[in-house]
Design a protein around this motif. Structure first.
Motif, PDB file in Angstrom:
ATOM      1  N   ASN A   1       0.832  -1.207   0.000  1.00 12.82           N
ATOM      2  CA  ASN A   1       0.000   0.000   0.000  1.00 12.82           C
ATOM      3  C   ASN A   1       0.862   1.250   0.000  1.00 12.82           C
ATOM      4  O   ASN A   1       0.594   2.212  -0.734  1.00 12.82           O
ATOM      5  N   LEU A   2       1.913   1.251   0.813  1.00  5.43           N
ATOM      6  CA  LEU A   2       2.779   2.425   0.914  1.00  5.43           C
ATOM      7  C   LEU A   2       3.598   2.650  -0.352  1.00  5.43           C
ATOM      8  O   LEU A   2       3.905   3.787  -0.709  1.00  5.43           O
ATOM      9  N   THR A   3       3.968   1.575  -1.045  1.00  5.75           N
ATOM     10  CA  THR A   3       4.854   1.710  -2.196  1.00  5.75           C
ATOM     11  C   THR A   3       4.132   1.757  -3.538  1.00  5.75           C
ATOM     12  O   THR A   3       4.631   2.365  -4.488  1.00  5.75           O
ATOM     13  N   LEU A   4       2.958   1.125  -3.636  1.00 11.78           N
ATOM     14  CA  LEU A   4       2.304   0.976  -4.940  1.00 11.78           C
ATOM     15  C   LEU A   4       0.954   1.662  -5.064  1.00 11.78           C
ATOM     16  O   LEU A   4       0.564   2.034  -6.171  1.00 11.78           O
ATOM     17  N   CYS A   5       0.247   1.796  -3.966  1.00 14.08           N
ATOM     18  CA  CYS A   5      -1.171   2.159  -4.067  1.00 14.08           C
ATOM     19  C   CYS A   5      -1.396   3.662  -4.091  1.00 14.08           C
ATOM     20  O   CYS A   5      -1.989   4.252  -3.185  1.00 14.08           O
ATOM     21  N   SER A   6      -0.922   4.258  -5.160  1.00 17.41           N
ATOM     22  CA  SER A   6      -1.217   5.664  -5.410  1.00 17.41           C
ATOM     23  C   SER A   6      -2.020   5.736  -6.695  1.00 17.41           C
ATOM     24  O   SER A   6      -3.174   5.385  -6.740  1.00 17.41           O
ATOM     25  N   SER A   7      -1.412   6.165  -7.784  1.00 20.93           N
ATOM     26  CA  SER A   7      -2.121   6.245  -9.062  1.00 20.93           C
ATOM     27  C   SER A   7      -1.474   5.327 -10.096  1.00 20.93           C
ATOM     28  O   SER A   7      -1.665   5.505 -11.294  1.00 20.93           O
ATOM     29  N   SER A   8      -0.696   4.350  -9.616  1.00 19.00           N
ATOM     30  CA  SER A   8       0.009   3.467 -10.537  1.00 19.00           C
ATOM     31  C   SER A   8      -0.939   2.480 -11.193  1.00 19.00           C
ATOM     32  O   SER A   8      -2.070   2.279 -10.751  1.00 19.00           O
TER      33      SER A   8
END
Length: 312
Positions: free
Chosen positions: A23-30
């Motif tokens: 969540n911290l590394t991937l879960c943005s707008s990727s």
């Protein structure tokens, strides 16, 4: 070394750890985030379809409340069965628990919450009007009459609610019941948010969903207490004694379910929060937390951001 942890629980803990890191590394707008959040996008469309089908202003309030109960029961069962079916499927796939972790990561609100707070801070530093527009877009509040202190309070209250609702609650319900419990919670919680309070018929249609969501959230809010206490110990300027005092004050927030969360942030940060909250044309009443404390500012938002991140 054998720590005496049951294998199923041991795997669940690893799954949750990977979910938080993902969540911290991937879960943005990727692209990865958009792919794994697809189930919740489909759930949102289904909830919209249900509301359009049953929530008509012409229906009397009694019938609307009966429909509300039936919709809440349907979403609980549907979410549970979807989670159960997916869980059984993943058990048959090699390393299916990694997909399990990514699905959990997609519904956690930790990174999105932290990103929203950075966006609010930048918009408030830019101008008052930009800050109002950003907070209205993120929280749904009517901010036309709020000054920078009021906007800062709205942002901090959003962090206080989001920590337990978007982060602790999904982890708790997955730990207790796996994907079936997690999906049931997310469907109910998403529906309670989507069916807003901008009209009387929306409030009556959503009452069963709001109460069901409150039942899911209550244990998560209490579970967030030790993490916030620990986070306050490593956050400069946070007052543990003030937080404990405010937690015992029994103040009522505009959304009563989150009264304890807002009280803790008010006490830890030493700032005034709460009061009435306007959503569209509907105003929710609430007590003021920390009446004798200073009003929040942009620097207080940054402090709240640090408290939530370190507690997480």
């Amino acid at each position: 070394m054998d720590l005496g942890i049951p294998p199923a629980l041991d795997q669940s803990l690893w799954t949750l750890l990977i979910a938080i890191l993902a969540n911290l590394t991937l879960c943005s707008s990727s692209r990865i985030s958009r792919f794994f959040s697809r189930p919740m996008v489909l759930a949102g469309r289904m909830i919209n379809m249900i509301e359009r089908r049953y929530n008509h202003p012409s229906v009397n309030e009694g019938a609307r409340r009966v429909d509300s109960i039936s919709v809440a029961v349907f979403l609980l069962i549907f979410g549970f069965l979807c989670g159960l079916g997916l869980s059984l499927l993943l058990q048959q796939i090699p390393f299916g628990w990694i997909i399990d972790a990514m699905l959990i990561a997609a519904v956690l609100g930790l990174r999105p919450m932290l990103e929203r707070m950075r966006l609010i801070t930048r918009s408030l530093e830019s101008s008052l009007e930009e800050g109002r527009a950003t907070i209205t877009l993120i929280t749904g509040r009517d901010t036309a009459n709020l000054d920078k202190n009021g906007l800062s309070a709205a942002a901090i209250e959003s962090i206080a609610m989001g920590f337990s609702q978007g982060f602790i609650a999904p982890l708790l319900w997955y730990a207790l019941g796996g994907l079936p419990a997690l999906f049931a919670f997310k469907l109910i919680d998403t529906a309670s948010i989507m069916i807003d309070e901008r009209s009387d018929h929306a409030r009556s249609f959503g009452f069963a969903l709001r109460y069901s969501s409150a039942v899911f959230l209550a244990p998560a809010i209490f579970l967030s207490l030790p993490f916030l206490f620990l986070g306050s110990l490593i956050t400069k300027g946070a007052g543990l004694a003030r937080g404990l005092h405010m937690a015992c004050a029994r103040k009522r927030y505009a959304w009563p379910t989150f009264s304890l969360s807002v009280a803790l942030f008010s006490g830890f940060l030493g700032t005034r929060l709460g009061g009435p909250v306007c959503i569209g044309s509907y105003q929710r009443t609430g007590d003021i937390f920390g009446e004798d404390m200073p009003s929040p500012s942009i620097s207080t938002i940054n402090q709240a951001h640090k408290l939530a991140a370190r507690s997480a």
